[in-house]
Design a protein around this motif. Structure first.
Motif, PDB file in Angstrom:
ATOM      1  N   VAL A 251      19.571  22.236  -7.312  1.00  0.00           N
ATOM      2  CA  VAL A 251      19.645  23.657  -6.952  1.00  0.00           C
ATOM      3  C   VAL A 251      21.044  24.082  -6.553  1.00  0.00           C
ATOM      4  N   GLY A 252      22.007  23.157  -6.659  1.00  0.00           N
ATOM      5  CA  GLY A 252      23.346  23.462  -6.181  1.00  0.00           C
ATOM      6  C   GLY A 252      23.977  24.647  -6.869  1.00  0.00           C
ATOM      7  N   ASP A 253      23.976  24.615  -8.208  1.00  0.00           N
ATOM      8  CA  ASP A 253      24.623  25.702  -8.933  1.00  0.00           C
ATOM      9  C   ASP A 253      23.878  27.013  -8.744  1.00  0.00           C
ATOM     10  N   ARG A 254      22.546  26.939  -8.710  1.00  0.00           N
ATOM     11  CA  ARG A 254      21.744  28.148  -8.619  1.00  0.00           C
ATOM     12  C   ARG A 254      21.980  28.880  -7.296  1.00  0.00           C
ATOM     13  N   LEU A 255      22.238  28.113  -6.204  1.00  0.00           N
ATOM     14  CA  LEU A 255      22.418  28.725  -4.893  1.00  0.00           C
ATOM     15  C   LEU A 255      23.881  28.967  -4.534  1.00  0.00           C
ATOM     16  N   ALA A 256      24.789  28.526  -5.383  1.00  0.00           N
ATOM     17  CA  ALA A 256      26.212  28.588  -5.028  1.00  0.00           C
ATOM     18  C   ALA A 256      26.693  30.026  -4.950  1.00  0.00           C
ATOM     19  N   PRO A 257      27.308  30.439  -3.838  1.00  0.00           N
ATOM     20  CA  PRO A 257      27.898  31.777  -3.765  1.00  0.00           C
ATOM     21  C   PRO A 257      29.052  31.892  -4.749  1.00  0.00           C
ATOM     22  N   VAL A 258      29.063  32.980  -5.467  1.00  0.00           N
ATOM     23  CA  VAL A 258      30.092  33.170  -6.489  1.00  0.00           C
ATOM     24  C   VAL A 258      31.480  33.215  -5.871  1.00  0.00           C
ATOM     25  N   GLU A 259      31.589  33.873  -4.734  1.00  0.00           N
ATOM     26  CA  GLU A 259      32.912  34.009  -4.115  1.00  0.00           C
ATOM     27  C   GLU A 259      33.493  32.650  -3.749  1.00  0.00           C
ATOM     28  N   THR A 260      32.659  31.784  -3.149  1.00  0.00           N
ATOM     29  CA  THR A 260      33.141  30.456  -2.764  1.00  0.00           C
ATOM     30  C   THR A 260      33.571  29.660  -3.986  1.00  0.00           C
ATOM     31  N   PHE A 261      32.789  29.738  -5.035  1.00  0.00           N
ATOM     32  CA  PHE A 261      33.133  29.039  -6.273  1.00  0.00           C
ATOM     33  C   PHE A 261      34.471  29.537  -6.825  1.00  0.00           C
ATOM     34  N   GLU A 262      34.649  30.849  -6.871  1.00  0.00           N
ATOM     35  CA  GLU A 262      35.883  31.409  -7.439  1.00  0.00           C
ATOM     36  C   GLU A 262      37.099  31.029  -6.600  1.00  0.00           C
ATOM     37  N   VAL A 263      36.959  31.039  -5.284  1.00  0.00           N
ATOM     38  CA  VAL A 263      38.074  30.647  -4.418  1.00  0.00           C
ATOM     39  C   VAL A 263      38.428  29.183  -4.645  1.00  0.00           C
ATOM     40  N   ALA A 264      37.413  28.324  -4.777  1.00  0.00           N
ATOM     41  CA  ALA A 264      37.670  26.909  -5.004  1.00  0.00           C
ATOM     42  C   ALA A 264      38.411  26.698  -6.319  1.00  0.00           C
ATOM     43  N   VAL A 265      38.013  27.422  -7.365  1.00  0.00           N
ATOM     44  CA  VAL A 265      38.704  27.312  -8.652  1.00  0.00           C
ATOM     45  C   VAL A 265      40.172  27.718  -8.515  1.00  0.00           C
ATOM     46  N   ARG A 266      40.410  28.810  -7.802  1.00  0.00           N
ATOM     47  CA  ARG A 266      41.798  29.279  -7.614  1.00  0.00           C
ATOM     48  C   ARG A 266      42.631  28.251  -6.870  1.00  0.00           C
ATOM     49  N   ILE A 267      42.056  27.621  -5.863  1.00  0.00           N
ATOM     50  CA  ILE A 267      42.818  26.632  -5.092  1.00  0.00           C
ATOM     51  C   ILE A 267      43.093  25.387  -5.927  1.00  0.00           C
ATOM     52  N   VAL A 268      42.129  24.968  -6.750  1.00  0.00           N
ATOM     53  CA  VAL A 268      42.377  23.814  -7.634  1.00  0.00           C
ATOM     54  C   VAL A 268      43.504  24.137  -8.619  1.00  0.00           C
ATOM     55  N   HIS A 269      43.490  25.346  -9.177  1.00  0.00           N
ATOM     56  CA  HIS A 269      44.596  25.763 -10.049  1.00  0.00           C
ATOM     57  C   HIS A 269      45.918  25.795  -9.283  1.00  0.00           C
ATOM     58  N   LEU A 270      45.851  26.203  -8.035  1.00  0.00           N
ATOM     59  CA  LEU A 270      47.058  26.198  -7.197  1.00  0.00           C
ATOM     60  C   LEU A 270      47.570  24.774  -7.008  1.00  0.00           C
ATOM     61  N   CYS A 271      46.667  23.829  -6.802  1.00  0.00           N
ATOM     62  CA  CYS A 271      47.064  22.419  -6.681  1.00  0.00           C
ATOM     63  C   CYS A 271      47.754  21.945  -7.962  1.00  0.00           C
ATOM     64  N   ALA A 272      47.165  22.301  -9.089  1.00  0.00           N
ATOM     65  CA  ALA A 272      47.756  21.901 -10.368  1.00  0.00           C
ATOM     66  C   ALA A 272      49.142  22.497 -10.538  1.00  0.00           C
ATOM     67  N   ALA A 273      49.273  23.788 -10.177  1.00  0.00           N
ATOM     68  CA  ALA A 273      50.583  24.435 -10.293  1.00  0.00           C
ATOM     69  C   ALA A 273      51.603  23.806  -9.353  1.00  0.00           C
ATOM     70  N   ALA A 274      51.150  23.452  -8.136  1.00  0.00           N
ATOM     71  CA  ALA A 274      52.064  22.839  -7.170  1.00  0.00           C
ATOM     72  C   ALA A 274      52.519  21.460  -7.648  1.00  0.00           C
ATOM     73  N   LEU A 275      51.616  20.702  -8.264  1.00  0.00           N
ATOM     74  CA  LEU A 275      51.990  19.380  -8.791  1.00  0.00           C
ATOM     75  C   LEU A 275      52.991  19.513  -9.930  1.00  0.00           C
ATOM     76  N   GLY A 276      52.881  20.627 -10.685  1.00  0.00           N
ATOM     77  CA  GLY A 276      53.831  20.860 -11.762  1.00  0.00           C
ATOM     78  C   GLY A 276      55.093  21.561 -11.299  1.00  0.00           C
TER      79      GLY A 276
END
Length: 403
Positions: free
Chosen positions: A28-53
């Motif tokens: 049920v994880g994906d079904r209950l996941a708040p969209v905002e939290t998911f989107e923020v997490a994606v942005r931060i992971v992209h930020l990590c990738a950009a920082a590593l580069g």
């Protein structure tokens, strides 16, 4: 590694949402996941990738939850706990998926840790800034509410109750006012210590922290809910005053009001009783309004006080030694020998002065009713003198508190 993180942003965000938001049930994880939290997490992971580069840092990344956590009144830890959870998920992915050598992995994990440290600092700064603004606003609302109640002007119950609810206070419970004053003015260290002790007692009595407090220049006024478990505040404060630094404080209490709207009289009573305690030198004691109720009434009705003085002891006002003798004589329960000892004079001198007082006032110094009448006149004289001191700026505690 930067490319790998960017490609894995969605799975990492999903895993973070499952662990941190939706629980551990993957069904049920994906079904209950708040969209905002998911989107923020994606942005931060992209930020990590950009920082590593080496492309960007967190400087331009906006605060996500710090301000919100502060506004919701939640603990500061919640402003960064979610970031640390996401950091663990990202680190686990790096360690699980990487085929790089150990030194490179260490460098990547260290860089990810640095980036999340910066993100946490950013969130904490946002929390602190919002919390300070909120505290300042709450303090202004609290001060305005107390000032309105102390002034004794007609108040709109709806407005008072709305302000109370904004401060997370139940306005329909009974409130009682307590006041404290440190005189002579202490050093900043002693003032902070005394204030801390008073607040410790208040929060012990009121763990929900629904008290309205105004604190300024060594003086404190608190309007406190009465209906709490354990010893009452009068008893708690008296225990505190029996210890140091309480012995340097003047304290007073008004009578309880049945609600916040009706508690203004308790504030005025507490401040009036405190003024009388200071004038009479009752340091290290808690003076309740009921103990000095006659002085309070006389202090607030100047015409009555002056008329009592004029009709009873006007002939004595210009003779301080007779006023002092009368005062000590009453305090010594009309005992001639004790009065002489207190004044350090011969008993015959006391007897002579008492005859003078009797002649000037027309009172019998052996009759209880006459002595009681003269005692009220002395209280009126004290009330007038106290008001004169206030007008000259020496003991106007209300003005000092709300200036």
């Amino acid at each position: 590694m930067a490319t790998d993180l960017r490609a894995a942003a969605t799975p990492i965000a999903n895993e973070f949402v499952r662990q941190h938001v939706s629980g551990s049930d993957p069904a049920v994880g994906d079904r209950l996941a708040p969209v905002e939290t998911f989107e923020v997490a994606v942005r931060i992971v992209h930020l990590c990738a950009a920082a590593l580069g080496g492309e960007r840092s967190v400087a331009d990344f906006p605060s996500v939850r710090g301000a919100r956590i502060a506004l919701q009144g939640k603990p500061v830890a919640e402003a960064v706990e979610w970031l640390r959870s996401l950091e663990r998920v990202v680190t686990d992915h790096v360690l699980a998926e990487s085929v790089l050598d150990l030194d490179v992995i260490r460098a990547v994990v260290a860089r990810v840790g640095e980036l999340f440290d910066e993100l946490c600092t950013h969130e904490l700064e946002s929390f602190s800034s919002t919390y300070e603004e909120l505290s300042s606003w709450h303090s202004r609302v609290s001060t305005d509410l107390l000032s309105c109640l102390v002034a004794g002007l007609p108040v709109d119950a709806t407005t008072v109750n709305n302000h109370a609810r904004v401060l997370n206070i139940n306005p329909h419970q009974s409130f009682r006012a307590f006041a404290a004053y440190h005189d002579p003015p202490p050093s900043p260290q002693h003032r902070a210590r005394a204030r801390r002790r008073v607040l410790e007692v208040l929060w012990r009595h009121d763990p929900r922290r629904e008290a309205l407090i105004r604190d300024r220049d060594g003086m404190l006024l608190a309007l406190v809910p009465v209906d709490r478990d354990g010893p009452g505040l009068v008893e708690l404060f008296r225990r505190m005053l029996a210890e140091e630094p309480g012995q340097a404080l003047f304290m007073s209490a008004g009578e309880p009001g049945e609600s916040l709207v009706a508690a203004g009289h308790s504030c005025r009573q507490a401040l009036s009783a405190l003024e009388i305690a200071v004038y009479r030198g009752l340091r290290g004691q808690l003076t309740q309004c009921t103990e000095v109720i006659l002085e309070v009434l006389l202090a607030h009705n100047r015409w009555v006080s002056n008329r009592i003085i004029d009709t009873r002891i006007s002939q004595l006002v210009e003779k301080p030694h007779l006023v002092e003798t009368l005062r000590v004589y009453i305090q010594c329960d009309m005992a001639l020998q004790r009065t002489a000892e207190e004044l350090v004079v011969h008993p015959n001198t006391v007897a002579y002065r008492l005859r003078q007082i009797a002649t000037l006032t027309g009172r019998d110094m052996r009759r209880i009713t006459d002595i009681s009448d003269l005692n009220v006149a002395l209280m009126a004289l004290d009330a007038v003198e106290m008001r004169r001191d206030q007008e000259q700026g020496r003991t106007d505690l209300r003005a000092r508190l709300f200036a």
